[in-house]
Design an enzyme around this catalytic site. Structure first.
Site, short mmCIF file in Angstrom:
data_model
loop_
_atom_site.label_atom_id
_atom_site.label_comp_id
_atom_site.label_asym_id
_atom_site.label_seq_id
_atom_site.Cartn_x
_atom_site.Cartn_y
_atom_site.Cartn_z
N THR A 1 -20.12 -11.08 53.41
CA THR A 1 -20.32 -10.26 52.20
C THR A 1 -20.59 -11.08 50.94
O THR A 1 -20.98 -10.51 49.92
CB THR A 1 -19.05 -9.45 51.92
N ASP B 1 -20.18 -19.77 56.20
CA ASP B 1 -19.35 -19.68 57.40
C ASP B 1 -20.25 -19.15 58.52
O ASP B 1 -21.48 -19.01 58.35
CB ASP B 1 -18.10 -18.81 57.16
N CYS C 1 -21.62 -15.87 53.18
CA CYS C 1 -20.71 -15.42 54.24
C CYS C 1 -21.13 -14.00 54.60
O CYS C 1 -22.27 -13.61 54.33
CB CYS C 1 -19.24 -15.54 53.83
N HIS D 1 -22.26 -16.55 23.69
CA HIS D 1 -22.08 -16.80 25.13
C HIS D 1 -21.26 -18.07 25.35
O HIS D 1 -20.40 -18.12 26.25
CB HIS D 1 -23.43 -16.89 25.83
N HIS E 1 -25.94 -15.23 30.72
CA HIS E 1 -24.72 -14.97 29.95
C HIS E 1 -23.53 -15.80 30.43
O HIS E 1 -22.74 -16.25 29.61
CB HIS E 1 -24.34 -13.49 30.04
C1 RB5 Z 1 -16.06 -13.32 58.51
O1 RB5 Z 1 -15.88 -12.36 59.50
C2 RB5 Z 1 -16.10 -12.65 57.15
O2 RB5 Z 1 -14.82 -12.21 56.81
C3 RB5 Z 1 -16.62 -13.60 56.09
O3 RB5 Z 1 -17.90 -14.01 56.46
C4 RB5 Z 1 -16.77 -13.06 54.69
O4 RB5 Z 1 -17.46 -11.85 54.67
C5 RB5 Z 1 -15.55 -13.02 53.88
O5 RB5 Z 1 -15.58 -12.66 52.68
#
Ligand code: RB5
Length: 145
Positions: free
Chosen positions: A69, A9, A67, A136, A100
């Site tokens: 996180t 994103d 993204c 596994h 695994h």
């Molecule tokens: C976008 O602001 C953020 O929410 C997205 O990139 C991501 O971290 C969501 O998990």
């Protein structure tokens, strides 16, 4: 070398672009499924579903999603039966998630890991084969409902 679908994103665009270039330079066959820039806000599930579909249709063998996180991407991708996505911010988890769990999508957070560590994580993940040990295989089979 691997056939890889990559996407992000807006929150992961810069890291995605860096990783795409590094992966191509290393000889991988990389398909970039977007997004196209870091400023136009967009919705991470759209890109997670696109990469998951590529893998399930065997258009790509592995996927990388970035993204802010990595978390939203992993949650969305893991809604697909047959997709095993992991969020990693260390190389140990990356390696073990392949060995695994036979993860087929690696999710990274641009706001969590720097590009040097991200590239190490990608390489650790790509280099590790999925274990074929019976225990596994049995555990992976139990993941699918
Ligand atoms: C976008 O602001 C953020 O929410 C997205 O990139 C991501 O971290 C969501 O998990």
């Amino acid at each position: 070398m691997a056939k890889i679908a990559i996407a992000s994103d807006h929150g992961g665009f810069r890291l995605k672009a860096e990783l795409r270039e590094l992966l191509v330079n290393a000889g991988n066959d990389v398909t970039d499924l977007g997004t196209a820039d870091a400023v136009t806000s967009c919705d991470y599930p759209d890109f997670a579903h696109a990469v998951a579909a590529n893998i399930l249709s065997q258009t790509a063998a592995l996927g990388i999603l970035v993204c802010g996180t990595g978390v939203g991407m992993a949650i969305a991708a893991n809604r697909h039966a047959g997709i095993r996505a992991v969020v990693c911010s260390d190389t140990y988890t990356a390696r073990l998630s392949r060995a695994h769990n036979a993860t087929n999508i690696l999710c990274l957070g641009e706001r969590v890991v720097g590009s040097g560590l991200a590239w190490d994580i990608v390489n650790a993940w790509l280099a590790e084969p999925a274990s074929g040990d019976e225990r596994h295989l049995r555990r992976r089979a139990k993941i699918e409902l």
